[in-house]
Design a protein around this motif. Sequence first.
Motif, PDB file in Angstrom:
ATOM      1  N   ASP A  20       0.829  -1.206   0.000  1.00 30.46           N
ATOM      2  CA  ASP A  20       0.000   0.000   0.000  1.00 30.46           C
ATOM      3  C   ASP A  20       0.863   1.255   0.000  1.00 30.46           C
ATOM      4  N   LEU A  21       1.898   1.256   0.819  1.00 26.17           N
ATOM      5  CA  LEU A  21       2.792   2.411   0.876  1.00 26.17           C
ATOM      6  C   LEU A  21       3.474   2.653  -0.470  1.00 26.17           C
ATOM      7  N   ALA A  22       3.972   1.574  -1.075  1.00 25.16           N
ATOM      8  CA  ALA A  22       4.645   1.705  -2.371  1.00 25.16           C
ATOM      9  C   ALA A  22       3.682   2.199  -3.443  1.00 25.16           C
ATOM     10  N   ALA A  23       2.444   1.712  -3.419  1.00 23.97           N
ATOM     11  CA  ALA A  23       1.450   2.136  -4.399  1.00 23.97           C
ATOM     12  C   ALA A  23       1.139   3.620  -4.273  1.00 23.97           C
ATOM     13  N   ARG A  24       1.348   4.180  -3.078  1.00 25.07           N
ATOM     14  CA  ARG A  24       1.094   5.608  -2.854  1.00 25.07           C
ATOM     15  C   ARG A  24       2.367   6.439  -2.976  1.00 25.07           C
ATOM     16  N   GLY A  25       3.448   5.806  -3.441  1.00 28.25           N
ATOM     17  CA  GLY A  25       4.649   6.554  -3.762  1.00 28.25           C
ATOM     18  C   GLY A  25       5.672   6.700  -2.673  1.00 28.25           C
ATOM     19  N   PHE A  26       5.515   5.998  -1.569  1.00 25.83           N
ATOM     20  CA  PHE A  26       6.506   6.067  -0.498  1.00 25.83           C
ATOM     21  C   PHE A  26       7.673   5.128  -0.791  1.00 25.83           C
ATOM     22  N   ASP A  27       8.881   5.619  -0.593  1.00 23.75           N
ATOM     23  CA  ASP A  27      10.042   4.736  -0.612  1.00 23.75           C
ATOM     24  C   ASP A  27      10.069   3.958   0.696  1.00 23.75           C
ATOM     25  N   LEU A  28      10.750   2.812   0.688  1.00 21.67           N
ATOM     26  CA  LEU A  28      10.713   1.926   1.846  1.00 21.67           C
ATOM     27  C   LEU A  28      12.103   1.469   2.256  1.00 21.67           C
ATOM     28  N   VAL A  29      12.244   1.260   3.554  1.00 27.24           N
ATOM     29  CA  VAL A  29      13.359   0.496   4.093  1.00 27.24           C
ATOM     30  C   VAL A  29      12.752  -0.721   4.765  1.00 27.24           C
ATOM     31  N   LEU A  30      12.972  -1.892   4.170  1.00 30.63           N
ATOM     32  CA  LEU A  30      12.485  -3.138   4.743  1.00 30.63           C
ATOM     33  C   LEU A  30      13.543  -3.681   5.693  1.00 30.63           C
ATOM     34  N   ALA A  31      13.141  -3.921   6.934  1.00 34.13           N
ATOM     35  CA  ALA A  31      14.081  -4.426   7.933  1.00 34.13           C
ATOM     36  C   ALA A  31      13.594  -5.775   8.429  1.00 34.13           C
ATOM     37  N   GLY A  32      14.433  -6.803   8.286  1.00 31.90           N
ATOM     38  CA  GLY A  32      14.021  -8.131   8.710  1.00 31.90           C
ATOM     39  C   GLY A  32      15.165  -9.112   8.716  1.00 31.90           C
ATOM     40  N   ARG A  33      14.846 -10.341   9.113  1.00 30.46           N
ATOM     41  CA  ARG A  33      15.885 -11.364   9.296  1.00 30.46           C
ATOM     42  C   ARG A  33      16.236 -12.120   8.025  1.00 30.46           C
ATOM     43  N   SER A  34      15.427 -11.941   6.968  1.00 35.58           N
ATOM     44  CA  SER A  34      15.589 -12.779   5.772  1.00 35.58           C
ATOM     45  C   SER A  34      15.896 -11.931   4.540  1.00 35.58           C
ATOM     46  N   PRO A  35      17.158 -11.573   4.315  1.00 39.13           N
ATOM     47  CA  PRO A  35      17.511 -10.742   3.161  1.00 39.13           C
ATOM     48  C   PRO A  35      17.032 -11.326   1.832  1.00 39.13           C
ATOM     49  N   ALA A  36      17.103 -12.635   1.678  1.00 40.55           N
ATOM     50  CA  ALA A  36      16.689 -13.247   0.415  1.00 40.55           C
ATOM     51  C   ALA A  36      15.202 -13.036   0.169  1.00 40.55           C
ATOM     52  N   ARG A  37      14.381 -13.251   1.182  1.00 43.81           N
ATOM     53  CA  ARG A  37      12.943 -13.043   1.044  1.00 43.81           C
ATOM     54  C   ARG A  37      12.627 -11.564   0.854  1.00 43.81           C
ATOM     55  N   MET A  38      13.332 -10.706   1.558  1.00 42.89           N
ATOM     56  CA  MET A  38      13.093  -9.267   1.410  1.00 42.89           C
ATOM     57  C   MET A  38      13.469  -8.795   0.008  1.00 42.89           C
ATOM     58  N   GLN A  39      14.525  -9.374  -0.552  1.00 47.22           N
ATOM     59  CA  GLN A  39      14.962  -8.970  -1.886  1.00 47.22           C
ATOM     60  C   GLN A  39      13.892  -9.264  -2.932  1.00 47.22           C
ATOM     61  N   ILE A  40      13.221 -10.398  -2.793  1.00 47.49           N
ATOM     62  CA  ILE A  40      12.142 -10.744  -3.722  1.00 47.49           C
ATOM     63  C   ILE A  40      11.030  -9.710  -3.650  1.00 47.49           C
ATOM     64  N   VAL A  41      10.627  -9.365  -2.423  1.00 50.67           N
ATOM     65  CA  VAL A  41       9.573  -8.367  -2.234  1.00 50.67           C
ATOM     66  C   VAL A  41      10.022  -7.015  -2.772  1.00 50.67           C
ATOM     67  N   ALA A  42      11.269  -6.635  -2.486  1.00 53.33           N
ATOM     68  CA  ALA A  42      11.784  -5.341  -2.934  1.00 53.33           C
ATOM     69  C   ALA A  42      11.752  -5.227  -4.451  1.00 53.33           C
ATOM     70  N   GLN A  43      12.149  -6.283  -5.133  1.00 49.09           N
ATOM     71  CA  GLN A  43      12.147  -6.249  -6.596  1.00 49.09           C
ATOM     72  C   GLN A  43      10.734  -6.107  -7.146  1.00 49.09           C
ATOM     73  N   GLU A  44       9.783  -6.794  -6.526  1.00 46.20           N
ATOM     74  CA  GLU A  44       8.394  -6.699  -6.970  1.00 46.20           C
ATOM     75  C   GLU A  44       7.855  -5.282  -6.771  1.00 46.20           C
ATOM     76  N   LEU A  45       8.151  -4.684  -5.628  1.00 48.11           N
ATOM     77  CA  LEU A  45       7.641  -3.339  -5.340  1.00 48.11           C
ATOM     78  C   LEU A  45       8.289  -2.292  -6.236  1.00 48.11           C
ATOM     79  N   ARG A  46       9.577  -2.448  -6.499  1.00 44.12           N
ATOM     80  CA  ARG A  46      10.267  -1.502  -7.396  1.00 44.12           C
ATOM     81  C   ARG A  46       9.659  -1.561  -8.798  1.00 44.12           C
TER      82      ARG A  46
END
Length: 319
Positions: A20-46
């Motif tokens: 929702d945040l990305a759809a409204r134009g906010f940049d994000l810093v995703l913080a979590g324990r799983s860089p590989a899983r976060m990278q997948i989400v980051a690529q999709e949102l970008r």
Amino acid sequence: MPTVLITGGHSGIGLDCSKDLAARGFDLVLAGRSPARMQIVAQELRSAHNVDVLLVELDTSSLASVRTAADECQSLLQRGEIGSLVAVICNAGGRFDGDVRYSEDGYELTFATNCLGHFLLVQLTVPLLAARGRVVFTASGTHDPDTMDGRMVGAAMKPDAFALANDGKDGSRPLSAGKRYSTSKLCDVMYAYELARRLERAGSSVSAISFDPGSIPSTGFLRDMPKAMQWLANTRLFGWVSRRMGVVTSTSKFSGTSLAQIATEDQYPTGSYLQANAGTLTKVRSSTVSYDEQIAVTLWNDSKDLVGLIPDEEPAELR
């Protein structure tokens, strides 16, 4: 562009919030324990929304990890790799069934993960927030023993930070997993209230809010429970029965969208406790004990001791 830092923003309601945040134009810093899983989400949102999404490895159960992550966020801001930080969403958390476990710092894992890590993260990132920024704690209606949510999980105990951090040590009988969880969420609500009071006294424009996303069986909340229970919790029958019993229910999408709105929209005042229930987001009262300011101050100060907060780390407006 304005940036939001969110813990656990790559799964469950955190993922729906990030979308929702990305759809409204906010940049994000995703913080979590799983860089590989976060990278997948980051690529999709970008790709979907043309926003910047940066990753910071963070395990909220580890105080060293929290300090490293906060330092990295500060460096990103100083180098101009992220825009002004408009919100910190303390969303990651978990319930840990089975035998009591302890973090690498020696603290009971539920309290370390759901409470102490986020408490320290807030101390270290409040100075990075822009004017009118927001801190949001994802709490839970289970914190209130007078509700069906609280009675089903296990009534929350008095929020004694030292007792919770050392639960089950020295041969004492530990709390049940449900009580550890509900009490940790009570602490999160009280952190938000005490943070709001301190910021207001200091004349800060930063807000602090706690949010109950409701019961959402599809999220990771049930991941440590038996498979049969996980299956049952995702059936329509279970949802219908839960609502008839008075359990606060929601969907991941609605609660994620609500969390994004709370973090970025001005109509939600500081010190609020907001709840997603059957498609409606409303301001409601939290448990009776959550408004006890003396207990909150003790919880705050004891948490400072447990995380080893040093004077240079503590923001002037929070003292």
